[in-house]
Design a protein around this motif. Structure first.
Motif, PDB file in Angstrom:
ATOM      1  N   ARG A 101     -58.072  54.865 -59.885  1.00  0.00           N
ATOM      2  CA  ARG A 101     -59.607  55.377 -59.527  1.00  0.00           C
ATOM      3  C   ARG A 101     -59.185  55.949 -57.823  1.00  0.00           C
ATOM      4  N   THR A 102     -58.328  55.459 -57.152  1.00  0.00           N
ATOM      5  CA  THR A 102     -58.225  56.031 -55.908  1.00  0.00           C
ATOM      6  C   THR A 102     -56.828  56.824 -55.772  1.00  0.00           C
ATOM      7  N   GLU A 103     -55.995  56.501 -56.620  1.00  0.00           N
ATOM      8  CA  GLU A 103     -54.523  56.753 -56.685  1.00  0.00           C
ATOM      9  C   GLU A 103     -53.559  56.164 -55.714  1.00  0.00           C
ATOM     10  N   ASN A 104     -54.196  54.939 -54.992  1.00  0.00           N
ATOM     11  CA  ASN A 104     -53.334  54.488 -54.273  1.00  0.00           C
ATOM     12  C   ASN A 104     -52.324  53.463 -54.969  1.00  0.00           C
ATOM     13  N   ILE A 105     -51.204  53.068 -54.326  1.00  0.00           N
ATOM     14  CA  ILE A 105     -50.456  52.070 -54.946  1.00  0.00           C
ATOM     15  C   ILE A 105     -50.640  50.900 -53.852  1.00  0.00           C
ATOM     16  N   ILE A 106     -50.983  49.703 -54.719  1.00  0.00           N
ATOM     17  CA  ILE A 106     -50.995  48.488 -53.850  1.00  0.00           C
ATOM     18  C   ILE A 106     -49.831  47.597 -54.145  1.00  0.00           C
ATOM     19  N   VAL A 107     -49.081  47.114 -53.005  1.00  0.00           N
ATOM     20  CA  VAL A 107     -47.970  46.206 -53.192  1.00  0.00           C
ATOM     21  C   VAL A 107     -48.401  44.777 -52.869  1.00  0.00           C
ATOM     22  N   GLY A 108     -47.993  43.779 -53.444  1.00  0.00           N
ATOM     23  CA  GLY A 108     -48.341  42.524 -53.142  1.00  0.00           C
ATOM     24  C   GLY A 108     -47.103  41.920 -52.636  1.00  0.00           C
ATOM     25  N   LEU A 109     -47.220  41.269 -51.371  1.00  0.00           N
ATOM     26  CA  LEU A 109     -45.838  40.733 -50.683  1.00  0.00           C
ATOM     27  C   LEU A 109     -46.149  39.086 -50.328  1.00  0.00           C
ATOM     28  N   GLN A 110     -44.904  38.513 -50.002  1.00  0.00           N
ATOM     29  CA  GLN A 110     -45.117  37.095 -49.781  1.00  0.00           C
ATOM     30  C   GLN A 110     -44.132  36.827 -48.660  1.00  0.00           C
ATOM     31  N   ASN A 111     -44.288  35.756 -47.779  1.00  0.00           N
ATOM     32  CA  ASN A 111     -43.662  35.400 -46.749  1.00  0.00           C
ATOM     33  C   ASN A 111     -43.134  33.809 -47.207  1.00  0.00           C
ATOM     34  N   GLU A 112     -42.296  33.567 -47.962  1.00  0.00           N
ATOM     35  CA  GLU A 112     -41.801  32.269 -48.124  1.00  0.00           C
ATOM     36  C   GLU A 112     -41.878  31.198 -47.285  1.00  0.00           C
ATOM     37  N   GLU A 113     -41.321  31.568 -46.215  1.00  0.00           N
ATOM     38  CA  GLU A 113     -41.085  30.878 -45.131  1.00  0.00           C
ATOM     39  C   GLU A 113     -42.354  30.173 -44.449  1.00  0.00           C
ATOM     40  N   LYS A 114     -43.332  31.259 -44.318  1.00  0.00           N
ATOM     41  CA  LYS A 114     -44.865  30.919 -43.977  1.00  0.00           C
ATOM     42  C   LYS A 114     -45.886  30.425 -44.925  1.00  0.00           C
ATOM     43  N   GLY A 115     -45.374  30.842 -46.235  1.00  0.00           N
ATOM     44  CA  GLY A 115     -46.305  30.208 -47.081  1.00  0.00           C
ATOM     45  C   GLY A 115     -47.779  31.094 -47.222  1.00  0.00           C
ATOM     46  N   ILE A 116     -47.448  32.540 -46.777  1.00  0.00           N
ATOM     47  CA  ILE A 116     -48.463  33.301 -46.881  1.00  0.00           C
ATOM     48  C   ILE A 116     -48.290  34.796 -47.650  1.00  0.00           C
ATOM     49  N   GLY A 117     -49.409  35.307 -47.948  1.00  0.00           N
ATOM     50  CA  GLY A 117     -49.086  36.654 -48.724  1.00  0.00           C
ATOM     51  C   GLY A 117     -50.035  37.794 -48.002  1.00  0.00           C
ATOM     52  N   LEU A 141     -55.846  35.202 -46.403  1.00  0.00           N
ATOM     53  CA  LEU A 141     -56.335  35.392 -47.936  1.00  0.00           C
ATOM     54  C   LEU A 141     -55.384  35.138 -48.788  1.00  0.00           C
ATOM     55  N   TYR A 142     -54.115  35.255 -48.809  1.00  0.00           N
ATOM     56  CA  TYR A 142     -53.087  35.200 -50.020  1.00  0.00           C
ATOM     57  C   TYR A 142     -52.121  34.176 -49.442  1.00  0.00           C
ATOM     58  N   THR A 143     -51.589  33.531 -50.754  1.00  0.00           N
ATOM     59  CA  THR A 143     -50.363  32.741 -50.551  1.00  0.00           C
ATOM     60  C   THR A 143     -49.355  33.475 -51.380  1.00  0.00           C
ATOM     61  N   TRP A 144     -49.327  34.114 -52.464  1.00  0.00           N
ATOM     62  CA  TRP A 144     -48.618  34.510 -53.376  1.00  0.00           C
ATOM     63  C   TRP A 144     -49.107  35.376 -54.434  1.00  0.00           C
ATOM     64  N   PRO A 145     -49.371  36.818 -54.102  1.00  0.00           N
ATOM     65  CA  PRO A 145     -50.027  37.758 -54.866  1.00  0.00           C
ATOM     66  C   PRO A 145     -49.021  38.096 -56.062  1.00  0.00           C
ATOM     67  N   ARG A 146     -49.364  37.838 -57.343  1.00  0.00           N
ATOM     68  CA  ARG A 146     -48.747  37.739 -58.642  1.00  0.00           C
ATOM     69  C   ARG A 146     -48.999  39.042 -59.468  1.00  0.00           C
ATOM     70  N   TYR A 147     -50.232  39.272 -59.374  1.00  0.00           N
ATOM     71  CA  TYR A 147     -51.159  40.268 -60.337  1.00  0.00           C
ATOM     72  C   TYR A 147     -52.077  40.999 -59.585  1.00  0.00           C
ATOM     73  N   ILE A 148     -52.010  42.305 -59.581  1.00  0.00           N
ATOM     74  CA  ILE A 148     -53.323  43.021 -58.775  1.00  0.00           C
ATOM     75  C   ILE A 148     -53.811  44.164 -59.715  1.00  0.00           C
ATOM     76  N   THR A 149     -54.956  44.269 -59.564  1.00  0.00           N
ATOM     77  CA  THR A 149     -55.906  45.156 -60.241  1.00  0.00           C
ATOM     78  C   THR A 149     -57.074  45.632 -59.290  1.00  0.00           C
ATOM     79  N   ASP A 150     -57.954  46.630 -59.985  1.00  0.00           N
ATOM     80  CA  ASP A 150     -59.070  47.085 -59.130  1.00  0.00           C
ATOM     81  C   ASP A 150     -60.266  46.998 -59.920  1.00  0.00           C
ATOM     82  N   ASN A 151     -61.529  47.162 -59.258  1.00  0.00           N
ATOM     83  CA  ASN A 151     -62.588  47.005 -60.221  1.00  0.00           C
ATOM     84  C   ASN A 151     -63.480  48.433 -60.136  1.00  0.00           C
ATOM     85  N   VAL A 152     -64.529  48.532 -60.927  1.00  0.00           N
ATOM     86  CA  VAL A 152     -65.159  49.849 -60.772  1.00  0.00           C
ATOM     87  C   VAL A 152     -66.006  49.998 -59.712  1.00  0.00           C
ATOM     88  N   ASN A 153     -66.326  48.998 -58.981  1.00  0.00           N
ATOM     89  CA  ASN A 153     -67.023  49.049 -57.618  1.00  0.00           C
ATOM     90  C   ASN A 153     -65.828  49.351 -56.413  1.00  0.00           C
TER      91      ASN A 153
END
Length: 249
Positions: A101-117, A141-153
């Motif tokens: 939809r946007t042609e953006n690339i979204i990367v989910g990251l995690q900081n294991e030591e801090k327990g956040i994403g 908002l996140y701890t460990w982003p494993r799968y990502i998608t977007d919606n029609v809105n």
């Protein structure tokens, strides 16, 4: 509706369609290119075990996590470093999604030591645009982003391993979180419905605002990957059984 056995793979943890009738299947440290009948046509080795770690851009390029960078496959035999500097200051790339939809690339990251994403958003050329990390109360908002998608809105929908299905708008504002224990793959359709699975024999279906709609009962806790074809055929990837089962939805 049908069942497709996938040959010569170690499992089925992530499904990305490659039109008209092929798929990129993720498992362990590899990505397999398979036909619509389940035959393995090619395979790419990765450095690290991950889940939703590959996607296909609107232009048809496979992008995937490998080592400390995001690679882009530019031919049948060659990939190039596409996005670097993702794994810095304790952050590790865990998932990736290429929006058509946007042609953006979204990367989910995690900081294991801090327990956040967090989510890092790049344009189609790989230039960083935005980071989504906290809600309006300055809480992660996140701890460990494993799968990502977007919606029609335009919402970003993230399957967060310890946080449920987290949904933000295009600007990164938190819209809602759907409470789903240890969620796995997540996909959406043209009506804005969100399909998510976890370590139960049930696929949850909610609307674009987080309201529960229905369950798809599969009879197995083995489902990790999901793919939705033309809003009517839901492909579920059975990991240890090494197959895709298609449901009418």
């Amino acid at each position: 509706m049908k069942e497709i056995t996938i040959n010569n793979v170690q499992g089925v943890r992530h499904i990305i369609s490659f039109p008209p009738d092929k798929f990129w299947i993720g498992y362990e440290k590899s990505i397999a290119f398979i036909s619509g009948t389940g035959e393995k046509l090619n395979e790419i080795q990765r450095y690290r075990f991950t889940f939703g770690a590959h996607s296909v851009t609107k232009e048809g390029f496979l992008v995937y996590l490998s080592g400390v960078s995001v690679k882009r496959r530019i031919s049948d035999t060659n990939s190039e470093n596409f996005i670097t500097a993702t794994n810095v200051d304790g952050w590790k790339a865990r998932s990736i999604f290429a929006s058509h939809r946007t042609e953006n690339i979204i990367v989910g990251l995690q900081n294991e030591e801090k327990g956040i994403g967090k989510l890092s958003i790049y344009d189609k050329e790989g230039t960083h645009q935005q980071t989504i990390e906290k809600n309006a109360n300055d809480k992660p908002l996140y701890t460990w982003p494993r799968y990502i998608t977007d919606n029609v809105n335009g919402d970003l929908v993230t399957s967060d391993w310890y946080g449920g299905i987290v949904v933000t708008d295009q600007s990164g504002n938190h819209r809602f979180t759907y409470n789903l224990s240890i969620p796995r793959a997540v996909v959406t359709d043209s009506r804005g419905r969100i399909f998510g699975c976890n370590n139960t024999p049930t696929i949850h279906v909610i609307d674009k605002d987080g309201k529960f709609l229905m369950n798809v009962h599969t009879g197995s806790k083995d489902i990790f990957g999901l793919y939705l074809h033309q809003d009517t055929e839901l492909y579920a990837g059975f990991d240890s059984a090494k197959k895709m089962v298609v449901y009418k939805v």
